[in-house]
Design a protein around this motif. Structure first.
Motif, PDB file in Angstrom:
ATOM      1  N   GLY A 107       0.795  -1.221   0.000  1.00 15.64           N
ATOM      2  CA  GLY A 107       0.000   0.000   0.000  1.00 15.64           C
ATOM      3  C   GLY A 107       0.824   1.265   0.000  1.00 15.64           C
ATOM      4  N   GLN A 108       0.158   2.376   0.326  1.00 14.89           N
ATOM      5  CA  GLN A 108       0.817   3.683   0.309  1.00 14.89           C
ATOM      6  C   GLN A 108       1.993   3.750   1.283  1.00 14.89           C
ATOM      7  OE1 GLN A 108      -0.151   5.006  -2.631  1.00 14.89           O
ATOM      8  NE2 GLN A 108      -0.268   7.031  -1.703  1.00 14.89           N
ATOM      9  N   VAL A 109       1.851   3.129   2.432  1.00 17.60           N
ATOM     10  CA  VAL A 109       2.933   3.171   3.407  1.00 17.60           C
ATOM     11  C   VAL A 109       4.189   2.510   2.841  1.00 17.60           C
ATOM     12  CG1 VAL A 109       2.327   1.033   4.602  1.00 17.60           C
ATOM     13  CG2 VAL A 109       3.490   2.847   5.848  1.00 17.60           C
ATOM     14  N   HIS A 110       4.002   1.505   2.010  1.00 17.45           N
ATOM     15  CA  HIS A 110       5.148   0.820   1.398  1.00 17.45           C
ATOM     16  C   HIS A 110       5.845   1.726   0.384  1.00 17.45           C
ATOM     17  CE1 HIS A 110       7.672  -2.444   0.221  1.00 17.45           C
ATOM     18  NE2 HIS A 110       7.193  -2.502  -1.001  1.00 17.45           N
ATOM     19  N   GLU A 111       5.069   2.501  -0.362  1.00 13.84           N
ATOM     20  CA  GLU A 111       5.671   3.452  -1.294  1.00 13.84           C
ATOM     21  C   GLU A 111       6.547   4.456  -0.542  1.00 13.84           C
ATOM     22  OE1 GLU A 111       5.439   3.276  -4.643  1.00 13.84           O
ATOM     23  OE2 GLU A 111       4.316   1.424  -4.259  1.00 13.84           O
ATOM     24  N   GLN A 112       6.079   4.902   0.593  1.00 18.13           N
ATOM     25  CA  GLN A 112       6.830   5.871   1.377  1.00 18.13           C
ATOM     26  C   GLN A 112       8.047   5.228   2.036  1.00 18.13           C
ATOM     27  OE1 GLN A 112       3.811   7.717   3.891  1.00 18.13           O
ATOM     28  NE2 GLN A 112       3.430   9.245   2.311  1.00 18.13           N
ATOM     29  N   SER A 113       7.903   3.985   2.465  1.00 21.39           N
ATOM     30  CA  SER A 113       9.037   3.292   3.074  1.00 21.39           C
ATOM     31  C   SER A 113      10.168   3.107   2.080  1.00 21.39           C
ATOM     32  CB  SER A 113       8.594   1.928   3.611  1.00 21.39           C
ATOM     33  OG  SER A 113       7.655   2.062   4.645  1.00 21.39           O
ATOM     34  N   LYS A 114       9.827   2.711   0.867  1.00 20.75           N
ATOM     35  CA  LYS A 114      10.850   2.530  -0.160  1.00 20.75           C
ATOM     36  C   LYS A 114      11.575   3.839  -0.436  1.00 20.75           C
ATOM     37  CE  LYS A 114       8.105   0.691  -3.232  1.00 20.75           C
ATOM     38  NZ  LYS A 114       7.642   0.073  -4.511  1.00 20.75           N
ATOM     39  N   ALA A 115      10.844   4.938  -0.423  1.00 21.09           N
ATOM     40  CA  ALA A 115      11.469   6.246  -0.630  1.00 21.09           C
ATOM     41  C   ALA A 115      12.422   6.582   0.514  1.00 21.09           C
ATOM     42  CB  ALA A 115      10.391   7.323  -0.750  1.00 21.09           C
ATOM     43  N   ASP A 116      12.023   6.271   1.744  1.00 22.45           N
ATOM     44  CA  ASP A 116      12.905   6.504   2.889  1.00 22.45           C
ATOM     45  C   ASP A 116      14.214   5.739   2.731  1.00 22.45           C
ATOM     46  OD1 ASP A 116      11.060   8.143   4.098  1.00 22.45           O
ATOM     47  OD2 ASP A 116      10.300   6.615   5.459  1.00 22.45           O
ATOM     48  N   TYR A 117      14.108   4.487   2.345  1.00 23.89           N
ATOM     49  CA  TYR A 117      15.307   3.672   2.176  1.00 23.89           C
ATOM     50  C   TYR A 117      16.208   4.230   1.076  1.00 23.89           C
ATOM     51  CZ  TYR A 117      13.654  -0.161   5.182  1.00 23.89           C
ATOM     52  OH  TYR A 117      13.258  -0.930   6.239  1.00 23.89           O
ATOM     53  N   LYS A 118      15.617   4.637  -0.022  1.00 22.58           N
ATOM     54  CA  LYS A 118      16.407   5.137  -1.150  1.00 22.58           C
ATOM     55  C   LYS A 118      17.119   6.436  -0.790  1.00 22.58           C
ATOM     56  CE  LYS A 118      16.244   5.999  -6.118  1.00 22.58           C
ATOM     57  NZ  LYS A 118      17.174   4.935  -6.505  1.00 22.58           N
ATOM     58  N   GLN A 119      16.455   7.285  -0.007  1.00 23.60           N
ATOM     59  CA  GLN A 119      17.009   8.610   0.289  1.00 23.60           C
ATOM     60  C   GLN A 119      17.858   8.633   1.557  1.00 23.60           C
ATOM     61  OE1 GLN A 119      13.579  11.309   0.110  1.00 23.60           O
ATOM     62  NE2 GLN A 119      12.847  10.159  -1.669  1.00 23.60           N
ATOM     63  N   TRP A 120      18.056   7.481   2.158  1.00 20.58           N
ATOM     64  CA  TRP A 120      18.827   7.361   3.392  1.00 20.58           C
ATOM     65  C   TRP A 120      20.174   8.067   3.293  1.00 20.58           C
ATOM     66  CZ3 TRP A 120      18.903   5.268   8.296  1.00 20.58           C
ATOM     67  CH2 TRP A 120      20.132   4.913   8.834  1.00 20.58           C
ATOM     68  N   GLU A 121      20.865   7.901   2.192  1.00 20.00           N
ATOM     69  CA  GLU A 121      22.225   8.433   2.057  1.00 20.00           C
ATOM     70  C   GLU A 121      22.271   9.950   2.055  1.00 20.00           C
ATOM     71  OE1 GLU A 121      23.560   8.363  -2.448  1.00 20.00           O
ATOM     72  OE2 GLU A 121      22.550   6.481  -1.958  1.00 20.00           O
ATOM     73  N   THR A 122      21.146  10.607   1.851  1.00 19.92           N
ATOM     74  CA  THR A 122      21.127  12.073   1.837  1.00 19.92           C
ATOM     75  C   THR A 122      20.840  12.660   3.219  1.00 19.92           C
ATOM     76  OG1 THR A 122      18.744  12.298   1.362  1.00 19.92           O
ATOM     77  CG2 THR A 122      20.221  11.973  -0.517  1.00 19.92           C
ATOM     78  N   TRP A 123      20.543  11.823   4.211  1.00 15.60           N
ATOM     79  CA  TRP A 123      20.154  12.314   5.527  1.00 15.60           C
ATOM     80  C   TRP A 123      21.370  12.649   6.384  1.00 15.60           C
ATOM     81  CZ3 TRP A 123      16.298   7.872   7.062  1.00 15.60           C
ATOM     82  CH2 TRP A 123      15.251   7.845   6.135  1.00 15.60           C
ATOM     83  N   SER A 124      21.108  13.403   7.411  1.00 16.07           N
ATOM     84  CA  SER A 124      22.156  13.709   8.382  1.00 16.07           C
ATOM     85  C   SER A 124      22.443  12.476   9.240  1.00 16.07           C
ATOM     86  CB  SER A 124      21.723  14.857   9.292  1.00 16.07           C
ATOM     87  OG  SER A 124      20.660  14.449  10.147  1.00 16.07           O
ATOM     88  N   GLU A 125      23.573  12.478   9.910  1.00 13.55           N
ATOM     89  CA  GLU A 125      23.931  11.375  10.797  1.00 13.55           C
ATOM     90  C   GLU A 125      22.908  11.225  11.911  1.00 13.55           C
ATOM     91  OE1 GLU A 125      25.995   8.096  11.791  1.00 13.55           O
ATOM     92  OE2 GLU A 125      26.432   9.409  10.080  1.00 13.55           O
ATOM     93  N   GLU A 126      22.409  12.337  12.408  1.00 15.05           N
ATOM     94  CA  GLU A 126      21.407  12.306  13.482  1.00 15.05           C
ATOM     95  C   GLU A 126      20.128  11.620  13.017  1.00 15.05           C
ATOM     96  OE1 GLU A 126      18.916  15.417  16.372  1.00 15.05           O
ATOM     97  OE2 GLU A 126      20.392  16.159  14.927  1.00 15.05           O
TER      98      GLU A 126
END
Length: 343
Positions: A88-107
């Motif tokens: 569902g929609q939550v899965h679409e958002q989860s996949k985006a979180d995983y993909k964009q992980w490398e752009t996040w701050s260490e915190e």
């Protein structure tokens, strides 16, 4: 779900939507049957008591397993595992979180990967004969500093329960859900109108706030809320300062990746809907600059397409909460989006 509260951008707050159940659980019906052969059974009460879709104990086991698997997957960003337990929609958002992980701050990375639990759970279980295949849970996340209430939906997919939607209540406590004498909730038909709209119509009408600032239809259709005002602000902001002179930005309603809507009757006669919603944004160079300039994608956009270009189109998939009033305008009380593609 582990939730980060520090990252925020244009209603697209970073939320860790992650994992669910790895295998099917044995489900036991709740509610006992009245013995038809008992002489002292009250007149008219000889039918079996209504049974729940599953017991609270079984629902609790689903959520417990969800927490365990979710915490393991977030620590490793294990998308393969994620895909086996979430949809569902939550899965679409989860996949985006995983993909964009490398752009996040260490915190943010540390917060995302930290273990969490759902506390203060209230299980919202429909009757077995209600015709639906899902149950919901009202809870709080130990990872959420603001301790906002969250509504979780688990639906049957591939023979087991999987997380399908998760929305935090941004504007105060969640409304009180109607519960019958046996502790069961009443699902509402997403296609049936409650007042001016049906739950399944909320997404397409709500996106007008982004497209026109609500001027075409949304301002007349919806009661104003903090969530709707935030959407109007996104429409009005336009391009960032460094490109405002050279480009325009517009929003267009899009089809949700997963259109299923979930709805429940409220204690006051209204209806609560969890609905998917989506839009694209189009950042385009003004015609006079197209021959000599290009738009450089941001770090997040570059994960999907790093090419410099005249037009950058971003796709956002969202989840939202709405309250439909049979005697008034519907209200959207929470909405969260994720960037899921850029081209």
């Amino acid at each position: 779900m582990s939730r980060l509260t520090g990252r925020s951008t244009r209603l697209r707050r970073l939320t860790t939507f992650a994992l669910g159940l790895t295998g099917a659980l044995v489900l036991t019906a709740c509610g006992g049957a009245v013995d038809k052969d008992t002489d002292d059974a009250p007149a008219g009460k000889t039918d079996a008591a209504r049974q729940g879709l599953l017991t609270e104990q079984a629902a609790g086991e689903v959520v417990d397993e969800y927490e365990r698997v979710n915490n393991r997957a977030n620590a490793k960003r294990d998308e393969k595992l994620l895909g086996t337990v979430e949809t569902g929609q939550v899965h679409e958002q989860s996949k985006a979180d995983y993909k964009q992980w490398e752009t996040w701050s260490e915190e943010d990375r540390k917060s995302y990967a930290s273990a969490f639990r759902y506390t203060d759970r209230e299980y919202l279980i429909p009757a077995a004969d209600s015709g639906v295949t899902w149950f919901a849970v009202k809870a709080r996340s130990s990872a959420d500093q603001d301790q906002e209430e969250v509504l979780l939906v688990f639906d049957k997919a591939g023979g087991s329960y999987k997380m399908t939607m998760t929305v935090y209540a941004d504007e105060g406590p969640l409304p009180e859900i109607a519960v019958d004498e046996q502790g069961l909730v009443t699902p509402a038909d997403p296609s049936a109108k409650v007042g001016t709209l049906a739950p399944a119509q909320l997404g397409e009408h709500y996106e007008d706030f982004f497209e026109t600032g609500g001027k075409e239809q949304a301002t007349k259709t919806f009661a104003a809320t903090g969530t709707s005002k935030d959407a109007v602000e996104v429409h009005e902001e336009g391009p960032d300062d460094d490109v405002e002179r050279y480009a325009t930005e517009k929003y267009f309603a899009a089809d949700p990746a997963h259109p299923k809507v979930y709805a429940l009757r409220l204690a006051d006669g209204k209806t609560l809907a969890l609905f998917p919603t989506a839009h694209t944004s189009e950042l385009m160079l003004k015609p006079r600059y197209m021959s000599g300039f290009d738009i450089t994608p941001t770090e997040e956009q570059s994960l999907y397409d790093a090419a410099k270009r005249d037009v950058v189109t971003d796709e956002f998939q969202g989840q939202a909460l709405g309250v439909l009033d049979p005697k008034g305008k519907p209200r959207v009380i929470a909405a969260e989006y994720r960037l899921v593609d850029s081209r």
